[in-house]
Design an enzyme around this catalytic site. Sequence first.
Site, mmCIF file in Angstrom:
data_model
loop_
_atom_site.group_PDB
_atom_site.id
_atom_site.type_symbol
_atom_site.label_atom_id
_atom_site.label_comp_id
_atom_site.label_asym_id
_atom_site.label_seq_id
_atom_site.Cartn_x
_atom_site.Cartn_y
_atom_site.Cartn_z
ATOM 1 N N ALA A 245 0.783 -1.236 0.000
ATOM 2 C CA ALA A 245 0.000 0.000 0.000
ATOM 3 C C ALA A 245 0.816 1.287 0.000
ATOM 4 O O ALA A 245 0.326 2.333 -0.416
ATOM 5 C CB ALA A 245 -0.943 0.014 1.195
ATOM 6 N N GLY A 246 2.064 1.263 0.504
ATOM 7 C CA GLY A 246 2.815 2.506 0.628
ATOM 8 C C GLY A 246 3.136 3.134 -0.726
ATOM 9 O O GLY A 246 3.379 2.407 -1.685
ATOM 10 N N GLY B 296 0.481 5.137 -0.279
ATOM 11 C CA GLY B 296 -0.931 5.266 0.074
ATOM 12 C C GLY B 296 -1.843 5.863 -0.967
ATOM 13 O O GLY B 296 -3.046 6.003 -0.717
ATOM 14 N N GLY B 297 -1.332 6.229 -2.147
ATOM 15 C CA GLY B 297 -2.181 6.865 -3.153
ATOM 16 C C GLY B 297 -3.308 5.973 -3.634
ATOM 17 O O GLY B 297 -4.493 6.353 -3.583
ATOM 18 N N GLU C 72 1.528 -2.649 4.467
ATOM 19 C CA GLU C 72 2.802 -2.038 4.080
ATOM 20 C C GLU C 72 3.895 -2.568 5.012
ATOM 21 O O GLU C 72 3.774 -2.467 6.232
ATOM 22 C CB GLU C 72 2.719 -0.517 4.178
ATOM 23 N N ASP D 31 4.863 -8.117 6.222
ATOM 24 C CA ASP D 31 5.295 -8.632 4.925
ATOM 25 C C ASP D 31 4.085 -9.164 4.161
ATOM 26 O O ASP D 31 3.383 -10.062 4.643
ATOM 27 C CB ASP D 31 6.324 -9.743 5.123
ATOM 28 N N ASP E 123 0.172 -3.988 -6.112
ATOM 29 C CA ASP E 123 0.920 -2.918 -6.775
ATOM 30 C C ASP E 123 2.387 -3.205 -6.502
ATOM 31 O O ASP E 123 3.001 -2.632 -5.614
ATOM 32 C CB ASP E 123 0.481 -1.565 -6.220
ATOM 33 N N CYS F 292 4.151 -0.241 -12.340
ATOM 34 C CA CYS F 292 4.405 1.007 -13.074
ATOM 35 C C CYS F 292 5.646 0.786 -13.939
ATOM 36 O O CYS F 292 6.657 1.481 -13.808
ATOM 37 C CB CYS F 292 4.607 2.166 -12.110
#
Length: 521
Positions: A323-324, A326-327, A347, A374, A392, A445
Amino acid sequence: MTSEQSGHSSAQRGGHGRAQGGGVRRRDDAGRERNRSTTRNKTETAPGQRTRVADPARLVAFEVLRAVSADDAYANLVLPARIRKHGLDRRDAGFATELTYGALRAQGTYDAILATCVDRPLSELDPAILDALRLGVHQLLAMRVPTHAALDQTVGLARAVIGAGPSGLVNAVLRKVAAKDLSEWLIELSAGITDEVKKASIEHAHPEWIVRSMRQALVAHGRDVSEITALLEADNAAPVVNLVALPGLGDLAEAFEASFTPGELVADSALSSGGDLGRLESVREGTVRVQDAGSQLVARALAGVEVTSGKDGSEERWLDLCAGPGGKAALLAALAAQKNAWLLANEPAPHRAKLVEQALAAIPHDSWTVRTGDGRDIGREHPGAFDRVLVDAPCTGLGALRRRPESRWRRKLSDVAELGPLQRELLASALDAVKPGGVVAYVTCSPHVAETIAVVEDAMRKRTDVELVDAGAALDTASLSGAVHAGNTTAAVPGHRMMAQLWPHIHQSDAMFIALIRKNG
């Protein structure tokens, strides 16, 4: 951002013109004649009168480059704080931003130019001097800053923050650089090179391994290799700032009043060329957030895809495995709240977990929980517990080089191989954690084949209880009027079973990859 837009004084931008003619005859106290122009250019002929102070906008750019070089900092995190520290107005902030990002993007090309103008290997230069030179080269070759202003102000910067001795070196080297324009330098650097990858690396300021990887990714994701030039140029374009209003919480009226324009790819989004976002109360409150359109789309695609795991009417449980900062978690949590669902944001790093909590603060607290741990353990600890899971995955970030230009020089080809096992383990954990009938979104990404198609296909081969969902169709549903697939903008990956890839030169977003995997049951 041009020098005219930067708001600098005429002295800072241009100074006096070069002396013309032979000047007038004068005599000194001893009666000797001397020839001195009445309009002497003090930058060239009077070292004692050169600028001795650092122009604040250029000083900001220098401090950011030093933080990037010395501390492995990210420019997009350091720059706003330095702008506030030095109290730059909007125009000077724009000048500092263009100078910072421009010097970072083209660093490889500029270093190749500097290597021909310095009498020693660049590795032997003081790193601070090298950063000052890079700023000077960008002003000389890529900004509308008059040559004498670029020289005078860069030498003044070096004199003020590095020392008088180094400033002489900076002056001498930049005069050699100024003897040619950028096109002439590129011709010289490319002379005799026939390898297309090497030539593109020089011309578009990308490491060769990235150029080669992007060419391969275009083909693997169903596009033509001839698009490589457009892709590299898009990486080098100044990115547009994307805002998202958190569904049910945020409002873009304030942004539109501040001259933002509606986003064309995804709902509840707005676009701007920049400015101080901190002046928007909605951004300060956290109900409107800065987030690339590609990131918004993949989160909405997961939230909107059909799942059969919750048909009994029970509350859906969602998981953001990585999650980090957090966007995406914030957007997912807001979407979950609208659907009476609940999000677990995981996270592993404690300091990033705190960032996630801050990102989620504006969302009703009964809609989410932050876990520090983890993500590879969640599938074992909570098997079959979640209806929707976002992976992600940590990746090279090659899809966001517009926003983090320093990454192209920081990343190495070996990073791809090192990240591969972690990406596969996280996806395996997510597939264990999702309920039968639930969906996992594997997102990176990066368009690199080894971080996208290869990871998903490996996971599919190892399991008999999963199937791919059409990610391209999910992106279409999440976008405005199916904008992802309009014209020649398709994100679907032909021949790779319904995975999807966004591109900066096609979709004006980061190069986000998404695969949606449903667990059968």
